[in-house]
Design an enzyme around this catalytic site. Structure first.
Site, short mmCIF file in Angstrom:
data_model
loop_
_atom_site.label_atom_id
_atom_site.label_comp_id
_atom_site.label_asym_id
_atom_site.label_seq_id
_atom_site.Cartn_x
_atom_site.Cartn_y
_atom_site.Cartn_z
N GLU A 1 -36.17 32.76 -42.27
CA GLU A 1 -36.80 32.17 -43.44
C GLU A 1 -36.78 30.64 -43.44
O GLU A 1 -37.75 29.98 -43.82
CB GLU A 1 -36.16 32.70 -44.73
CG GLU A 1 -36.53 34.14 -45.06
CD GLU A 1 -35.83 35.19 -44.20
OE1 GLU A 1 -34.89 34.81 -43.46
OE2 GLU A 1 -36.21 36.37 -44.23
N ASP B 1 -35.72 37.73 -52.98
CA ASP B 1 -34.27 37.73 -52.75
C ASP B 1 -33.91 36.96 -51.49
O ASP B 1 -32.81 36.43 -51.37
CB ASP B 1 -33.76 39.16 -52.64
CG ASP B 1 -34.15 39.99 -53.85
OD1 ASP B 1 -33.27 40.30 -54.65
OD2 ASP B 1 -35.34 40.30 -53.99
N HIS C 1 -32.78 43.55 -53.66
CA HIS C 1 -34.21 43.87 -53.66
C HIS C 1 -34.87 43.71 -55.01
O HIS C 1 -35.99 44.12 -55.20
CB HIS C 1 -34.42 45.29 -53.14
CG HIS C 1 -34.14 45.40 -51.69
ND1 HIS C 1 -32.88 45.62 -51.20
CD2 HIS C 1 -34.94 45.28 -50.61
CE1 HIS C 1 -32.91 45.64 -49.88
NE2 HIS C 1 -34.14 45.43 -49.49
#
Ligand SMILES: Cc1ncc(C[n+]2csc(CCOP(=O)(O)OP(=O)(O)O)c2C)c(N)n1
Ligand SMILES: [Mg+2]
Length: 817
Positions: free
Chosen positions: A539, A564, A606
């Site tokens: 990420e 998340d 999640h």
């Protein structure tokens, strides 16, 4: 002249050119060294707060500067002053202006004193905030302090060249690239390669095969911590050997060189530049045997952690000392047997050294007086106002003392001036005369000028700032064309990719399958692998790709698969992206769009909605929370006309809900910084955003049945929130306020409360205590019951609203419990 003598004299000429270049390099390096030496003194004598310098790293930077071409980008760290001087983007005077934190872009073009010295940048934008022609200038992305924080963006800066080389429609974007021939040069200290961001970037650049040259300045230490605690085998090139390309596999070219070896370095940098530039193969240059003559920074002394032997070695292998000996010893015999030398004697070098010292000392004095003179022009009127005030006031002696104390400060700063004036104002609070008004005006003017110096450019203030882009409503055909909401998203992206060749979308599963919710279905096939692509699971560097490419004129949309997992990228968003415009005083921008999806699933990782953390860490980035896909698509359409970065959080449970497909895809626009009233009511204003709104809407129906009519306001844009102050108009009508979200208590709901009650003066209209209804402080548990007991439910919203009415009118709304 015969042919022979002509050749000889041209050879001689080229030797003279070479000699001049060498001596000029030596001069630049000496100037840089003198800056480091004098810079340290300026800190130790208190004129500057902190210093971190490039001494001991000069020579490889000279070599890097030679290979660095116009259009190239640097993404580096605080040791690179010599490089910046060698490419002509930093003078000695500017170096000191940065050290003194002179708040002027003319004096300190790096950041106008907003960043500590040693954080370098060039200007990509002109005075109107428009792009300059980046191919005609040397470029340095603005440095940040967190170690290895420069790495993710480096990846994107390099990838932009690849995109420009690959995407035909971009051929005419000549302000940013000439056929993708630009190299992105990274610099990093040996110890900072221990950071995950470094390894993530190395791997990603190897996969992507982008023109990136990664330079590791290795001085064996990270402050006091030796390489044996930092790096396996104490060698970054050793452990990265598996990345070396071979006949069968793509990879890196890895080169190791000693940092004091000027001749080798020039050769290495030429080679690296050629490989990266022509082949788009990343290169790692491990520059070893560097030193730190004055230790890490002005905060400590390296004698505390280096032994006598190491200190002696550092003196012997100081790259500048080595370069000096090489110049002195250099001797070549030409064809006629004549000896060619760089200098006739040491005296020539001593002359350069003396001259450099003088040059730097003068630059330092000029920088200081320029810094001080600006303040003195503000001091003079302050003294006059205080004198005049004292002449009129009954508290004359106190005010005179303040004035005298201020005058006695030999090198005053703006803070001293304001302290004296603001304290003086207290002494005349019960008096009234013209001089008091003058002082009040002066104080306000100083505070305002402080705002201009230190607080502007958090976000764009240009004509195309996202908040200046007007709303355009979606239009619909006469027959109701209801589709799965993800189709609205997909078809809108389709139009955007066609409309803007500079748009690219990438992320985990974003390419081949068209994202996990099929919002990009079929678009890779249609627009190619460069424009719609899969990435590795990483990420932070997905973000970095976006930042770097946006800094080079592309319009990336970086996808973080689930909200998340944004936390992996949050550091780089916060430290780099959110501060970019601010830290360059509007001279660089990265209008990156980050697309993600969140809220209302189940489970600890999640379904989180860590909005408070996000909005507090991301001031400088627009944070948008659309309640459905049409609203979300409208945000993308708005943002692509604007020039600022933004995070768009789509509702994870919304892709399969039905929405009507607009006919003006790519053109309808959701406004930024505006709320929307989605249900009118009279009793309580309920503010919420994203998926929670559907719960509030359901509760509203139940509440109507017991005679409570709530008004629902969709915040939709958290940063910025409600620029028109529409929410308070609703509160003025209902006199009651409830904020609902699924963040932790005191998270984004507390932010909204502060906006409405304090900024919008909502407190004046309240007849009841304002409430927030949030999730529990823990992460939401898995499963339907886990969700029910973790997050606000329809019943929770009903009861929260009911309780407010019960408190207000207990006879009409009898207590439920
Ligand atoms: C994320 C982060 N952690 C810690 C620091 C504090 N810090 C600043 S420089 C430094 C050492 C860096 O050493 P190295 O990468 O070898 O560079 P050098 O200063 O030796 O050139 C540290 C720990 C920081 N700036 N950022
Ligand atoms: Mg180091």
């Amino acid at each position: 002249m015969t042919q022979d003598t002509a050749t000889t004299s041209s050879k001689k000429l080229s030797f003279i050119d070479f000699r001049n270049e060498v001596l000029n390099d030596y001069r630049i390096a000496r100037i840089s060294r003198e800056c480091s030496l004098l810079g340290r003194r300026e800190v130790l004598t208190g004129k500057a707060k902190f210093g971190i310098f490039g001494d001991g790293k000069e020579v490889p930077q000279l070599a890097m500067a030679k290979a660095f071409q116009k259009g190239d980008f640097r993404s580096g760290y605080y040791r690179d002053q010599t490089f910046m001087m060698a490419i002509g983007e930093l003078t000695a005077q500017q170096f000191f202006a940065g050290l003194y934190a002179h708040p002027s872009l003319e004096a300190d073009p790096m950041s106008a004193g907003r960043q500590m010295g040693g954080h370098f940048a060039t200007h990509s934008l002109d005075e109107n905030g428009d792009w300059k022609n980046l191919t005609q200038q040397y470029n340095s992305s603005a440095d940040i302090s967190p170690t290895a924080g420069q790495m993710p963006r480096l990846l994107g800066l390099a990838q932009a060249s690849k995109v420009y080389r690959t995407v035909k429609e971009l051929e005419n974007n000549t302000n940013f690239s000439v056929k993708g021939n630009e190299v992105a040069w990274g610099t990093i200290g040996n110890a900072s390669t221990s950071e995950g961001l470094f390894f993530e970037t190395i791997n990603a650049a190897g996969v992507l095969q982008v023109p990136m040259v990664m330079n590791v300045w290795d001085d064996e230490y990270g402050i006091s911590v030796h390489a044996k605690y930092q790096t396996t085998k104490e060698s970054i090139s050793e452990i990265l050997k598996g990345f070396q390309r071979d006949e069968k596999n793509n990879g890196y070219e890895i080169i190791v060189v000693n940092g004091w070896d000027y001749v080798q370095l020039i050769d290495v940098y030429n080679r690296a530049s050629k490989i990266a530039r022509e082949e788009h193969v990343p290169v790692l240059i491990h520059v070893k045997e560097l030193t730190q003559p004055q230790g890490h920074s002005t905060s400590g002394s390296h004698e505390r952690y280096k032994n006598a032997e190491r200190l002696q070695w550092e003196r012997d292998f100081d790259c500048l000392a080595k370069m000096r000996s090489w110049i002195l010893d250099f001797e070549l015999e030409d064809e006629s047997g004549e000896s060619l030398k760089f200098v006739a004697s040491e005296a020539e070098l001593i002359a350069i050294e003396k001259e450099s010292k003088k040059h730097v000392s003068l630059a330092k004095r000029n920088a200081w007086s320029s810094y001080l003179n600006e303040i003195k022009t503000e001091l003079a009127p302050a003294i006059t106002h205080l004198t005049n005030l004292a002449n009129k006031s009954a508290n004359s002696s106190f005010i005179t003392k303040l004035k005298n104390d201020l005058e006695a400060i030999s090198e005053p700063i703006r803070k001293d001036i304001l302290i004296a004036c603001r304290k003086a104002l207290r002494y005349v609070k019960d008096e009234n005369f013209a001089e008091k008004t003058t002082l009040q005006k002066f104080i306000k003017q100083q505070i305002n000028s402080g705002y201009n110096l230190f607080s502007t450019h958090l976000t764009s203030d240009t004509a195309v700032a996202p908040t200046n882009i007007n709303a355009v409503a979606p239009t619909y055909s006469s027959e109701k064309n209801l589709v799965d909401a993800r189709v609205v998203m997909r078809d809108n992206f389709d139009v955007l990719l066609k409309k803007y060749p500079e748009v690219l979308i990438f992320g985990e599963d974003a390419g081949f399958i068209g994202d996990v919710n099929q919002g990009l279905e079929g678009l890779q096939e249609k627009f190619g692998e460069t424009r719609v692509s899969d990435t590795g699971i990483r990420e932070a560097t997905i973000l970095g790709q976006g930042i770097g490419m946006a800094m080079r004129g592309l319009r990336p949309i970086a996808e973080i698969q689930y909200l998340d997992y944004l936390l992996y990228a949050l550091q780089i968003m916060s430290d780099d992206l959110a501060t970019l415009r601010y830290r360059t005083v509007g001279k660089q921008k990265a209008p990156l769009i980050i697309r993600t999806r969140g809220h209302r699933l189940e489970g600890i990782w999640h379904s989180g909605s860590p909005m408070g953390g996000i909005i507090n860490n991301l001031r400088g980035i627009h944070v948008l929370v659309p309640r459905n896909m049409t609203k979300a698509a409208g945000f993308y359409n708005t943002l692509l006309e604007g020039d600022d970065p933004a995070l768009v959080i789509e509702c994870l449970n919304g892709y399969r809900l039905k929405e009507e497909l607009p006919t003006n895809l790519g053109a309808f626009k959701t406004p930024i910084g505006e709320v929307e009233t989605i249900k009118e009511g009279t009793d309580i204003t309920v503010v919420s955003y994203g998926s929670t709104l559907r719960i509030v809407e359901e509760a509203a129906i139940d509440l109507l049945q017991v005679g409570i009519n709530i008004e629902i306001v969709d915040a939709q844009s958290l940063l910025p929130f409600d620029l028109n102050h529409d929410t308070v108009k609703s509160v003025a009508k209902t006199n009651r306020l409830l904020i609902v979200d699924e963040d932790v208590p005191g998270g984004a709901s507390a932010y909204l409360l502060q906006e409405i009650l304090e900024n919008q003066n909502g407190y004046q209209h309240l007849d009841s205590k304002p409430y927030t209804l949030t999730a529990k402080p823990h992460r939401p548990a898995y499963g339907t019951d886990g969700d029910y007991f973790s997050k606000p439910s329809v019943e929770d919203v009903f009861e929260a609203a009911y309780q407010i009415m019960n408190e207000a009118a207990p006879t009409n709304f009898k207590s439920l419990y």
